[in-house]
Design a protein around this motif. Structure first.
Motif, PDB file in Angstrom:
ATOM      1  N   HIS A 200       0.949  -1.245   0.182  1.00 15.63           N
ATOM      2  CA  HIS A 200       0.282   0.056   0.142  1.00 15.63           C
ATOM      3  C   HIS A 200       0.961   0.955  -0.193  1.00 15.63           C
ATOM      4  CE1 HIS A 200       1.086   0.345   3.988  1.00 15.63           C
ATOM      5  NE2 HIS A 200       0.995   1.813   4.004  1.00 15.63           N
ATOM      6  N   HIS A 205      -0.637   5.829   0.269  1.00 20.27           N
ATOM      7  CA  HIS A 205       0.434   7.635   0.734  1.00 20.27           C
ATOM      8  C   HIS A 205       0.393   8.755  -0.121  1.00 20.27           C
ATOM      9  CE1 HIS A 205       0.042   5.900   4.521  1.00 20.27           C
ATOM     10  NE2 HIS A 205       0.141   4.848   4.392  1.00 20.27           N
ATOM     11  N   ASP A 329      -3.012   5.891   7.225  1.00 15.99           N
ATOM     12  CA  ASP A 329      -3.008   4.673   7.465  1.00 15.99           C
ATOM     13  C   ASP A 329      -4.630   4.883   8.519  1.00 15.99           C
ATOM     14  OD1 ASP A 329      -0.838   3.192   6.057  1.00 15.99           O
ATOM     15  OD2 ASP A 329       0.302   4.294   7.503  1.00 15.99           O
TER      16      ASP A 329
HETATM   17 FE   LIG Z   1       0.928   3.582   5.652  1.00 11.63          FE
END
Ligand SMILES: [Fe+2]
Ligand code: FES
Length: 386
Positions: A200, A205, A329
């Motif tokens: 991810h 991000h 996150d």
């Molecule tokens: Fe992360």
């Protein structure tokens, strides 16, 4: 307990394990109170005699205390008289530990000093038998590990190949100073929090792309039974105009390699370094739906005041719960948990290979390393693969 419907395919995890109360209760017994070592402090968090810190191992409250003999001990944070929680602050200092309920008092080594009304206690009462309950502990690069289990192997065996990376994440030798904490409660299951992986990172991000910060050339491997180590070189951060002050993302500490090192210890703790940030993330599962995380940030004892300031600024701005790199996150942890109630399975794909065996050496941005952790979890929990 109702059975868990665990699929036969190696890359599938039943989402019910993220939501069920009975599964959570079994996890506390079999995993958190079971044969695991848990980091609960770095010894620099309790630098002086009488300093203490509170923490939890799963549901069990613990008290980390620096004794007047300078040894760091871990006690169950519960009075041996009737069980009152002894300390409630995150950190503090006291020359003696006094229970507020009936004023039994203990020294910093956990020994009972005195109890009001002692003359009316049964004749066989011995102060020596009524000290604080002390837990098995071990130190590695200044990190204090503890366990609720008498059966777990020694710490070195348990940690497998991680100590070298723990040292590199903690300034090379673990000689650290505490800079401070951030604490956050994520609305997620502890396994959704610990299932974070490299796949991810460049996708979720935005900051990775905007800062052009990190390539995908690192390595990832499983150490011990189920610890996951990720190590990657960091490219020099270019000044691409995104930040008014690019020094925020520069590497100041030239004495150490420009690396990103993440040591994800089973079941839930993280020891990591990115650029100049050195952190231990302690996590406490509060319920199937709630996970509390304490971020402890460190500097090295040899740092100049300027480097220490830089570390502090970089720590919370990049990697704290609202940092440029980590902000998203928390949102995904919550969305994973909401989505888990939809049932079915979580399906891992990237880096899983032909699904005939679990891979323990992976590319940095694979997600398949987590499957080794899941297999370890499944066996500890006694869930049969269907
Ligand atoms: Fe992360
Ligand atoms: S419960 Fe602690 S002194 Fe009674």
């Amino acid at each position: 307990m109702k059975a868990v419907d665990w699929p036969s395919e190696l890359n599938k995890v039943p989402k019910e394990v993220f939501c069920r109360e009975d599964v959570f209760e079994r996890e506390m017994e079999r995993i958190y109170k079971g044969p695991q070592w848990h980091p609960v402090a770095h010894q620099c968090e309790v630098p002086n005699p009488g300093d203490y810190k509170t923490m939890h191992i799963g549901p069990v409250p613990v008290l980390v205390v620096r004794g007047d003999d300078r040894a760091v001990r871990v006690f169950v944070n519960s009075c041996p008289h009737r069980g009152t929680q002894l300390k409630t602050c995150s950190r503090g200092t006291s020359r003696a530990i006094e229970c507020p309920y009936h004023r039994w008092a203990f020294n910093t080594r956990g020994e009972l000093l005195g109890a009001p009304g002692l003359q009316d206690f049964p004749a066989g009462f011995r102060k020596e038998d009524n000290g604080l309950k002390s837990l098995r502990t071990a130190l590695l690069h200044g990190v204090v590990f503890t366990t609720l289990s008498a059966e777990v192997a020694d710490l070195e065996t348990y940690l497998g190949g991680t100590p070298e990376y723990i040292a590199r994440a903690l300034g090379g030798d673990g000689r650290l100073k505490l800079m401070g904490y951030q604490k956050v409660t994520f609305a997620t299951n502890w396994k959704e929090y610990s299932d974070n992986e490299g796949y991810h990172a460049p996708l979720l991000h935005g900051a990775f792309r905007l800062l052009q910060w990190q390539g995908g050339k690192g390595v990832q491997f499983i150490a011990g039974d189920a610890h996951k180590v990720t190590a990657a070189e960091l490219g020099h951060a270019p000044d691409n105009g995104f930040l008014n002050d690019p020094s925020l993302i520069q590497l100041f500490d030239r004495s150490r390699a420009p690396q990103s090192i993440i040591v994800a210890l089973f079941p839930v703790s993280l020891i990591l370094k990115h650029l100049d940030v050195m952190t231990i993330r302690y996590a406490i599962p509060r319920s199937p739906d709630s996970t509390e995380v304490h971020y402890a940030y460190f500097s090295h004892v040899d740092d100049s005041p300027e480097l220490e300031r830089h570390r502090l600024r970089q720590a919370s701005n990049l990697l704290g719960p609202s940092g440029l790199i980590s902000l998203e996150d928390g949102a995904v942890f919550n969305r994973l948990h909401v989505g888990a109630a939809g049932g079915g399975t979580a399906n891992f794909q990237k880096g899983v290979g032909d699904l005939t065996e679990l891979r323990t050496t992976l590319a940095q941005n694979d997600e398949a390393g987590n499957l080794v952790r899941w297999e370890h979890y499944r066996k500890l929990m006694g869930f049969d693969r269907g």
